[in-house]
Design a protein around this motif. Structure first.
Motif, PDB file in Angstrom:
ATOM      1  N   ALA A   1     -18.020   2.169 -36.104  1.00 19.02           N
ATOM      2  CA  ALA A   1     -19.052   2.488 -35.111  1.00 19.02           C
ATOM      3  C   ALA A   1     -20.115   1.392 -35.055  1.00 19.02           C
ATOM      4  O   ALA A   1     -20.607   1.041 -33.979  1.00 19.02           O
ATOM      5  CB  ALA A   1     -19.683   3.844 -35.439  1.00 19.02           C
ATOM      6  N   VAL A   2     -20.468   0.843 -36.212  1.00 22.18           N
ATOM      7  CA  VAL A   2     -21.453  -0.244 -36.253  1.00 22.18           C
ATOM      8  C   VAL A   2     -20.910  -1.480 -35.533  1.00 22.18           C
ATOM      9  O   VAL A   2     -21.624  -2.135 -34.764  1.00 22.18           O
ATOM     10  CB  VAL A   2     -21.811  -0.581 -37.715  1.00 22.18           C
ATOM     11  CG1 VAL A   2     -22.641  -1.861 -37.786  1.00 22.18           C
ATOM     12  CG2 VAL A   2     -22.584   0.579 -38.339  1.00 22.18           C
ATOM     13  N   ILE A   3     -19.619  -1.799 -35.775  1.00 20.60           N
ATOM     14  CA  ILE A   3     -19.000  -2.943 -35.090  1.00 20.60           C
ATOM     15  C   ILE A   3     -18.961  -2.698 -33.586  1.00 20.60           C
ATOM     16  O   ILE A   3     -19.216  -3.601 -32.778  1.00 20.60           O
ATOM     17  CB  ILE A   3     -17.582  -3.191 -35.639  1.00 20.60           C
ATOM     18  CG1 ILE A   3     -17.645  -3.584 -37.115  1.00 20.60           C
ATOM     19  CG2 ILE A   3     -16.879  -4.285 -34.840  1.00 20.60           C
ATOM     20  CD1 ILE A   3     -16.280  -3.676 -37.784  1.00 20.60           C
ATOM     21  N   LEU A   4     -18.646  -1.446 -33.187  1.00 17.69           N
ATOM     22  CA  LEU A   4     -18.602  -1.093 -31.769  1.00 17.69           C
ATOM     23  C   LEU A   4     -19.959  -1.296 -31.099  1.00 17.69           C
ATOM     24  O   LEU A   4     -20.036  -1.787 -29.966  1.00 17.69           O
ATOM     25  CB  LEU A   4     -18.141   0.363 -31.625  1.00 17.69           C
ATOM     26  CG  LEU A   4     -18.092   0.931 -30.202  1.00 17.69           C
ATOM     27  CD1 LEU A   4     -16.972   0.263 -29.418  1.00 17.69           C
ATOM     28  CD2 LEU A   4     -17.897   2.443 -30.241  1.00 17.69           C
TER      29      LEU A   4
ATOM     30  N   GLY B   1     -18.857  -9.468 -40.680  1.00 20.04           N
ATOM     31  CA  GLY B   1     -20.089  -9.252 -41.427  1.00 20.04           C
ATOM     32  C   GLY B   1     -19.909  -8.131 -42.442  1.00 20.04           C
ATOM     33  O   GLY B   1     -18.790  -7.792 -42.848  1.00 20.04           O
ATOM     34  N   VAL B   2     -21.031  -7.537 -42.830  1.00 22.27           N
ATOM     35  CA  VAL B   2     -20.999  -6.474 -43.841  1.00 22.27           C
ATOM     36  C   VAL B   2     -20.176  -5.283 -43.352  1.00 22.27           C
ATOM     37  O   VAL B   2     -19.387  -4.694 -44.107  1.00 22.27           O
ATOM     38  CB  VAL B   2     -22.435  -6.042 -44.198  1.00 22.27           C
ATOM     39  CG1 VAL B   2     -22.405  -4.823 -45.126  1.00 22.27           C
ATOM     40  CG2 VAL B   2     -23.199  -7.186 -44.843  1.00 22.27           C
ATOM     41  N   ALA B   3     -20.327  -4.908 -42.082  1.00 19.48           N
ATOM     42  CA  ALA B   3     -19.587  -3.756 -41.544  1.00 19.48           C
ATOM     43  C   ALA B   3     -18.084  -3.997 -41.626  1.00 19.48           C
ATOM     44  O   ALA B   3     -17.318  -3.116 -42.045  1.00 19.48           O
ATOM     45  CB  ALA B   3     -20.007  -3.498 -40.098  1.00 19.48           C
ATOM     46  N   GLY B   4     -17.650  -5.176 -41.219  1.00 21.66           N
ATOM     47  CA  GLY B   4     -16.230  -5.482 -41.280  1.00 21.66           C
ATOM     48  C   GLY B   4     -15.706  -5.525 -42.697  1.00 21.66           C
ATOM     49  O   GLY B   4     -14.584  -5.075 -42.975  1.00 21.66           O
TER      50      GLY B   4
ATOM     51  N   ILE C   1     -15.034 -13.723 -45.005  1.00 18.33           N
ATOM     52  CA  ILE C   1     -16.058 -12.796 -44.508  1.00 18.33           C
ATOM     53  C   ILE C   1     -17.354 -12.977 -45.287  1.00 18.33           C
ATOM     54  O   ILE C   1     -18.452 -13.012 -44.703  1.00 18.33           O
ATOM     55  CB  ILE C   1     -15.555 -11.343 -44.596  1.00 18.33           C
ATOM     56  CG1 ILE C   1     -14.354 -11.146 -43.665  1.00 18.33           C
ATOM     57  CG2 ILE C   1     -16.669 -10.376 -44.234  1.00 18.33           C
ATOM     58  CD1 ILE C   1     -13.713  -9.773 -43.765  1.00 18.33           C
ATOM     59  N   LEU C   2     -17.257 -13.112 -46.605  1.00 18.54           N
ATOM     60  CA  LEU C   2     -18.454 -13.330 -47.416  1.00 18.54           C
ATOM     61  C   LEU C   2     -19.140 -14.645 -47.046  1.00 18.54           C
ATOM     62  O   LEU C   2     -20.378 -14.722 -47.004  1.00 18.54           O
ATOM     63  CB  LEU C   2     -18.081 -13.327 -48.902  1.00 18.54           C
ATOM     64  CG  LEU C   2     -17.670 -11.974 -49.489  1.00 18.54           C
ATOM     65  CD1 LEU C   2     -17.133 -12.154 -50.902  1.00 18.54           C
ATOM     66  CD2 LEU C   2     -18.877 -11.024 -49.493  1.00 18.54           C
ATOM     67  N   MET C   3     -18.342 -15.667 -46.760  1.00 22.95           N
ATOM     68  CA  MET C   3     -18.918 -16.943 -46.339  1.00 22.95           C
ATOM     69  C   MET C   3     -19.653 -16.790 -45.011  1.00 22.95           C
ATOM     70  O   MET C   3     -20.741 -17.354 -44.812  1.00 22.95           O
ATOM     71  CB  MET C   3     -17.811 -18.000 -46.211  1.00 22.95           C
ATOM     72  CG  MET C   3     -17.272 -18.486 -47.549  1.00 22.95           C
ATOM     73  SD  MET C   3     -15.703 -19.396 -47.386  1.00 22.95           S
ATOM     74  CE  MET C   3     -16.152 -20.655 -46.225  1.00 22.95           C
ATOM     75  N   ASP C   4     -19.069 -16.026 -44.081  1.00 20.22           N
ATOM     76  CA  ASP C   4     -19.729 -15.824 -42.792  1.00 20.22           C
ATOM     77  C   ASP C   4     -21.033 -15.051 -42.962  1.00 20.22           C
ATOM     78  O   ASP C   4     -22.028 -15.349 -42.282  1.00 20.22           O
ATOM     79  CB  ASP C   4     -18.783 -15.076 -41.848  1.00 20.22           C
ATOM     80  CG  ASP C   4     -19.312 -15.018 -40.435  1.00 20.22           C
ATOM     81  OD1 ASP C   4     -19.413 -16.085 -39.797  1.00 20.22           O
ATOM     82  OD2 ASP C   4     -19.667 -13.917 -39.969  1.00 20.22           O
ATOM     83  N   ILE C   5     -21.031 -14.081 -43.846  1.00 22.94           N
ATOM     84  CA  ILE C   5     -22.269 -13.334 -44.112  1.00 22.94           C
ATOM     85  C   ILE C   5     -23.334 -14.272 -44.680  1.00 22.94           C
ATOM     86  O   ILE C   5     -24.499 -14.261 -44.248  1.00 22.94           O
ATOM     87  CB  ILE C   5     -21.994 -12.170 -45.085  1.00 22.94           C
ATOM     88  CG1 ILE C   5     -21.073 -11.135 -44.431  1.00 22.94           C
ATOM     89  CG2 ILE C   5     -23.304 -11.515 -45.528  1.00 22.94           C
ATOM     90  CD1 ILE C   5     -20.598 -10.051 -45.385  1.00 22.94           C
ATOM     91  N   PHE C   6     -22.951 -15.099 -45.628  1.00 20.15           N
ATOM     92  CA  PHE C   6     -23.884 -16.037 -46.253  1.00 20.15           C
ATOM     93  C   PHE C   6     -24.470 -17.010 -45.223  1.00 20.15           C
ATOM     94  O   PHE C   6     -25.684 -17.222 -45.149  1.00 20.15           O
ATOM     95  CB  PHE C   6     -23.146 -16.794 -47.358  1.00 20.15           C
ATOM     96  CG  PHE C   6     -23.928 -17.923 -47.960  1.00 20.15           C
ATOM     97  CD1 PHE C   6     -24.953 -17.678 -48.860  1.00 20.15           C
ATOM     98  CD2 PHE C   6     -23.647 -19.238 -47.616  1.00 20.15           C
ATOM     99  CE1 PHE C   6     -25.675 -18.714 -49.416  1.00 20.15           C
ATOM    100  CE2 PHE C   6     -24.361 -20.288 -48.166  1.00 20.15           C
ATOM    101  CZ  PHE C   6     -25.382 -20.026 -49.064  1.00 20.15           C
TER     102      PHE C   6
END
Length: 670
Positions: A540-543, A501-504, A479-484
């Motif tokens: 909610a952010v992911i939704l 991302g950050v929300a997940g 997840i951190l790699m995907d954010i980067f």
């Protein structure tokens, strides 16, 4: 996420930096340009429709390859001659490139005709002689069982009133002939085999149908004497043996002539095949060429990519040609073209490129996951298949496969074997001997025992929990790699609002932290504020990922398909996201399961070795180790690949790049 980005938004780790090359010149120089591109084998051309699609007047060069038919004929002739038609670069590079097309197509046609006709005549002669030998040997086999028949075949088969049938009868049927003693026939036996009696039966012509039916019911196998057999069996046998010997001498002479012709033309064949193959593949490159026809001159246009480090040398080699202009530009100069991807990894990671390519290449400028895959794959395999002795076998076996067979999987096995050795040392396991390294830890290092005791029942839960913890670390890392990567690509919707991302990350981390503290420390962090801020709000952010992303881009909050349709589908996708977090986490239980399974299988091997006694015990241990390495090693390798693809790749890797495919002669082995 797939839009073209400024250079500062790209990541070139482990991906070769490319340059865009435009080649323009007089059509008279096209062949020389193509030959140089093909010979270098480092230029990736783009299709002419894309390359010149926006340049007015340029049209794709569409011509039929004139060398295809001649190459196919030459290939067929080589196969028929027992040669292995293959491209041999030394036959091209020994001459100047400008002289590679010195021979016309007619020259190759003439060689093919002369070569194939000479071989064809000899092959026809050999087939005829072999047929004569086979025919004579079949007749010889029949006559050898009828040698006692001292009658001329011509006289025997020209009888008007008596019919003769030669052949063999099964022994049990031969014994039943007494049942037919009253029938009008005589059976004369000449020879005996293990299960048969050879002979002939005689009867009157008018009785032949009835007698034939009787012998057919007794499974009589009739052998017909070939028409070319004359005289008595003894005379015919002598003549057949002489003919067979003569035909074999002639066949050997024809084979020698055939081989002499092949040997005499071998070098010339490979030279002409190589040149024709080169010319044919060179002509195929014309599909990447666009042409602008003018009144006094026709201009060709080729564009493509090459490694930035090779671009200057490539341009210099083409600028030596008359009327050829080469322009080297940055890789993103032409917005219509997507640069291809060429992975460029170090010694340890390079073999694992095959796994990345199985899933899909990263787009040019994206993150290359190969180093991460190389480490995590080796780590997980080592944890699940920890044995010092078996690991050393994998290291050696993988090296041999790569060194002598050039199997890519051999290099992978070599590297994962290293990690198997590391964890095997920690487990204290050597070919299944769990206590072999214990004295080293207790006497040399002064430890109370092995660092990890896999076989201890009290450690089973610890191993399973540690496997899940390792999975959590890897998932969070992904997840951190995907954010980067998303931030570097300026895909802020994916970086902040997606499940990866950050929300997940906040949702996943909050649930795990609360659960761990509740079970280990007995503290309940799931307060109303904690749940609302760290669990409900991220969900909610992911939704609402797409509406929030549109707001961030200044496009308004309304999704493309409408808010109603979006809110109908989005909750189901959110449920799948939540479910995947926990299912992916629990998938790592298989890591601990295989740690225990490996030790358990080796325990079974040693139990069997004790049951068979001291004499056969070493054989059982060796066979058992080989079986475990073969079967469980394959299963573990597949399971680790599954974890890579489904639990990790899907979180940070898109795999939407296109491969860097330089033009070269097919089969050149570059």
């Amino acid at each position: 996420a797939g839009s073209r980005l400024p250079e500062k938004g790209r990541i070139h780790m482990s991906i070769a930096k490319l340059a865009l090359v435009n080649i323009v010149g007089d059509m008279k120089s096209l062949d020389d340009v193509i030959i140089r591109c093909l010979d270098r084998g480092d230029f990736h051309p783009e299709p002419s429709q894309q390359a010149a699609g926006g340049i007015r007047g340029f049209t794709p060069l569409s011509e039929e390859n004139p060398y295809t038919d001649a190459l196919q004929k030459l290939t067929d002739a080589g196969v028929a001659a027992g040669l292995n038609p293959k491209y041999m670069p030394e036959y091209v590079r020994s001459d100047k490139l400008s002289r590679v097309a010195a021979h016309s197509r007619q020259y190759y046609e003439d060689f093919y005709r002369t070569f194939s006709e000479g071989l064809g005549a000899l092959r026809e002669r050999m087939n005829f002689l072999q047929g004569e030998i086979d025919q004579d040997e079949a007749a010889l086999l029949i006559l050898s069982h009828l040698a006692e028949l001292d009658v001329d075949f011509d006289e025997l088969f020209t009888c008007k009133y008596i019919k003769v049938r030669l052949g063999r009868l099964p022994l049990d049927s031969y014994q039943k002939l007494s049942f037919y003693a009253g029938k009008p026939f005589i059976f004369k036996s000449f020879d005996a085999e293990k299960d048969y009696r050879w002979g002939a039966y005689f009867c009157m012509a008018e009785d032949a149908p009835e007698i034939d039916d009787i012998f057919s019911s007794l499974y009589f196998e009739r052998m017909r004497v070939p028409a070319f057999i004359h005289g008595t069996p003894e005379t015919a046998l002598t003549r057949l043996r002489e003919e067979i010997a003569t035909n074999r001498e002639q066949l050997a002479a024809a084979k020698n002539q055939f081989q002499e012709l092949v040997d005499a033309q071998r070098d010339r064949y490979y030279k002409l095949y190589t040149r024709l193959k080169f010319l044919s593949d060179s002509f195929d490159m014309r599909k990447y060429v666009s042409v602008l026809k003018r009144e006094f001159i026709d201009v060709f246009y080729i564009t493509g990519f090459i490694e930035e480090s090779r671009a200057d040398d490539f341009a210099k080699s083409l600028r030596l040609l008359a009327d050829v202009t080469v322009e080297v530009k940055p890789d993103d100069s032409d917005k219509r073209l997507q640069p291809p991807t060429k992975l460029k990894n170090g010694w340890f990671s390079r073999p694992f490129e095959m796994f990345v390519e199985m899933y899909g290449l990263p787009a040019y400028g994206d993150f290359d996951p190969t180093p991460f895959v190389a480490f995590t794959y080796s780590l997980l395999f080592g944890v699940m298949f920890g044995d010092l002795g078996q690991g050393l076998v994998l290291v050696l076996g993988g090296w041999l496969l790569w060194r002598f067979k050039r199997f890519q999987i051999g290099a992978v096995v070599n590297r994962i074997g290293i990690f198997s050795c590391i964890f095997g040392t920690l487990y204290g396991s050597v070919f299944g001997f769990e206590e072999l390294l214990t004295p080293f830890y207790t006497n040399v290092l002064g430890l109370p025992g092995k660092p990890i005791e896999v076989m201890a029942p009290e450690n089973t839960n610890l191993i399973l929990v540690a496997a899940v913890a390792l999975g959590v670390v890897l998932i969070c890392t992904c997840i951190l790699m995907d954010i980067f990567v998303s931030l570097h690509k300026r895909d802020y919707e994916r970086a902040f609002f997606s499940a990866n991302g950050v929300a997940g990350l906040v949702f996943y981390g909050a649930v795990l932290f609360g659960a761990v503290m509740m079970f280990l420390a007995g503290k309940n962090y799931f307060t109303h504020l904690y749940v609302i801020l760290l669990i409900v709000l991220p969900l909610a952010v992911i939704l609402l990922k797409e509406p929030l992303g549109n707001l961030l881009r200044g496009l308004g909050a309304k999704p493309e398909e409408g808010m109603g349709a979006y809110l109908t589908v989005a909750p189901f996708e959110l449920f799948e996201v939540v479910l995947s977090f926990f299912s992916n986490t629990m998938s790592f239980l298989r890591v601990g399961g295989f740690v225990l399974s490996h030790a358990g299988m080796m325990a079974v091997v040693f139990t069997l070795s004790e049951m068979v006694g001291n004499a056969a015990s070493p054989a059982v241990i060796i066979i058992g180790n080989l079986f475990v390495m073969g079967m469980e090693g394959l299963i573990v390798g597949i399971q680790v690949l599954r974890l890579e693809f489904y639990e990790m790749f899907s979180r940070y890797f898109d795999g939407d790049g296109k491969p860097f495919s330089p033009v070269t002669v097919k089969g050149a082995g570059k």
